[in-house]
Enzyme design. Structure first.
Site, short mmCIF file in Angstrom:
data_model
loop_
_atom_site.label_atom_id
_atom_site.label_comp_id
_atom_site.label_asym_id
_atom_site.label_seq_id
_atom_site.Cartn_x
_atom_site.Cartn_y
_atom_site.Cartn_z
CB SER A 1 -0.96 -0.03 1.19
OG SER A 1 -1.97 0.93 1.06
CG ASP B 1 -3.52 -3.30 -4.33
OD1 ASP B 1 -3.45 -3.06 -5.54
OD2 ASP B 1 -4.58 -3.18 -3.68
CG ASP C 1 11.62 4.20 -7.68
OD1 ASP C 1 12.25 5.23 -7.98
OD2 ASP C 1 10.39 4.16 -7.53
CG HIS D 1 -5.32 -2.61 -0.20
ND1 HIS D 1 -4.62 -2.29 -1.34
CD2 HIS D 1 -4.85 -1.76 0.77
CE1 HIS D 1 -3.78 -1.29 -1.09
NE2 HIS D 1 -3.89 -0.97 0.19
CB SER E 1 -3.21 -26.26 -21.44
OG SER E 1 -2.57 -26.12 -20.19
#
Length: 519
Positions: A182, A206, A225, A294, A462
């Site tokens: 988060s 997330d 980064d 989340h 598949s």
């Protein structure tokens, strides 16, 4: 007050607190510009102007705990930047991998239950590793826009810590892996941007959406980064800048499980049942109603650490709509990748968006199939939202009566759709297809006519094995499918010769030396 009323009363309180973080701000007051204006007005937040800032530890507020496999849920020893003796006191191992775990925004001001679970899973996979947990709870337990603004300060703290301990021990940069959830994902990105050497890997679980959806790369997680940035997006439902998780890709590899919007098992009914199973203690987990999807990003990553024989595979695709039609199950030229810890570290200039389906519980892996079928009929027919059931029988197992809905079923057209199973069926040998009634009494029944189509062949690919197989009618040239009638039975006719070659190459790639991560 009954237990049901208690649940919904508590839910009302939690949702109110959660939504108030945004409702109290006007639409123009929580965008990226505003949040970073708040950021620059905070005490002690001037941007670094000289190289000396990274060696000044006096303004560090975050704490860095080296947790252990034996006690993963408590901070028993802190490593303090600027105090080298704390490194040895905490028994830091300089000869192995180092993970830095960064939490996100918190309503309670305490570590969430996923933290020790991730710590334990990291040690289970890498027993000799160092697992550092960053504690920025005092800043994370603020009104959301304030905590979002604090990510820049916390990112500076993490950059200072990583640079200091690397310099003290001459740690190889390729052994440093940041994992942020988060808001913590953006903290990791800011830290990676500020270090004077590229961190090996950052995993964004997330990354938070509000205030970051339209922010620039210096203030969010981005591919610049670290040498490799992989991201899981599990809660992107809603308009941009209002969804809990960020919608746009921010890494080298961005994976959107179940489309990235909403995760299986996270509906209110399932979540309430899970909470109720814990009794009164479950009331402390009522926030799962808000953050279940989340937080699924973390549990998917944990799954990749501990269920090594059941690795989930994601597939590159331009959109979730195309993926849901089964059009993207190719593994050629790095078009598929493993989810989580074992991701193949493929770096491209544009980045890659991948999709997959999962189960609602661990282990999350499912097996993906594209089914292509051409419908014939003597008369022109057209239907929408038609319920079907398909049964698959393979050399390793079977899965019967898998329900799905065809958005459109028209005469003399080819339809492609995606199916998944939670068991490995091996090589498919027999397929049964049934056309269900879409109502108890349909107009065609009323007028004495039946809806009927004919199918000559099925083509099934598949995703996991990359095999392509053609199925034909068990009896006769066609299978006659009648709405509300019996199963149509198809048997394996042949396997595409190119498919056998692709299967072999895919097996070598996923199980042999070809699938090793690139440095």
């Amino acid at each position: 007050m009954g237990i049901k009323n208690i649940f919904f009363f508590t839910l009302w309180i939690i949702l109110g607190k959660f939504c108030a973080t945004f409702a109290s701000e006007p639409d123009t007051g929580t965008d990226a510009d505003t949040i970073f204006k708040v950021n620059t007005s905070l005490p002690g937040t001037p941007l670094p102007t000289t190289a000396d800032w990274i060696n000044n530890f006096t303004d560090i507020v975050s704490k860095f705990s080296l947790r252990t496999a034996e006690i993963p849920d408590d901070d028993m020893c802190y490593i303090v930047p600027g105090r080298p003796e704390t490194i040895s006191e905490c028994h830091f191992n300089p000869d192995t991998q180092t993970f830095v775990v960064i939490h996100g925004w918190t309503v309670t001001g305490m570590f969430e239950s996923w933290v020790p679970k991730l710590v334990s899973a990291l040690y289970e996979r890498e027993p000799s590793a160092n697992v550092i947990v960053v504690d920025w709870l005092t800043r994370a337990n603020q009104h959301y826009p304030m905590s979002a603004a604090f990510t820049k300060l916390v990112g500076r703290d993490v950059a200072k810590f990583v640079s200091w301990i690397q310099n003290e021990l001459n740690l190889p940069w390729e052994r440093i892996h940041l994992l942020g959830y988060s808001l913590g994902a953006h903290v990791a990105g800011i830290a990676g941007d500020l270090t004077d050497h590229k961190i090996s890997r950052i995993t964004g679980l997330d990354p938070a959406g509000p205030t970051f959806e339209h922010a620039d790369n210096q203030n969010t997680l981005s591919p610049d980064d670290a040498k490799f940035v992989d991201v899981l997006h599990t809660n992107t439902r809603g308009s941009p800048n209002r969804s809990i998780g960020i919608q746009r890709p921010v890494g080298h590899v961005d994976i959107y499980p179940n489309g990235g919007t909403f995760q299986p098992g996270c509906d209110i009914q399932n979540t309430l049942l899970g909470i109720a199973a814990e009794g009164i203690k479950g009331l402390h987990n009522m926030d799962q109603l808000v953050k279940c999807s989340h937080e699924r990003s973390i549990h998917l990553f944990i799954d990749s650490l501990i269920n090594t024989e059941q690795q989930s595979v994601a597939y590159r695709c331009n959109s979730k709509e195309a993926f849901n039609k089964g059009l993207c199950l190719s593994c050629r030229k790095n078009r598929c990748n493993k989810l989580g810890y074992n991701v193949n570290q493929v770096r491209t200039t544009r980045g890659t968006k991948l999709y997959l389906k999962t189960r609602e519980m661990m282990p999350y892996k499912v097996f993906h199939y594209q089914v292509k079928v051409h419908f014939f009929s003597e008369t022109q027919q057209s239907f929408t939202e038609q319920p079907m059931k398909i049964s698959l029988y393979g050399t390793h197992g079977e899965k019967e009566d898998i329900p799905f809905v065809l958005p459109e079923l028209n005469s003399n057209t080819t339809v492609s759709f995606l199916l998944t199973t939670d068991v490995d069926l091996g090589d498919l040998m027999i397929v049964k297809l049934r056309w269900e009634k879409d109502a108890i009494i349909s107009w065609s029944d009323w007028w004495g006519s039946s809806s009927r189509v004919h199918i000559r062949k099925l083509r099934i690919k598949s995703g996991e094995s990359q095999s392509k197989v053609i199925f034909g009618a068990k009896d006769g040239e066609y299978v006659h499918l009648v709405r509300g009638g019996e199963d149509g039975v198809f048997v394996k006719l042949k396997e595409d010769p190119m498919s056998r070659k692709e299967k072999l190459m895919h097996k070598l790639k996923t199980q042999g030396s070809l699938f090793k991560s690139e440095a």
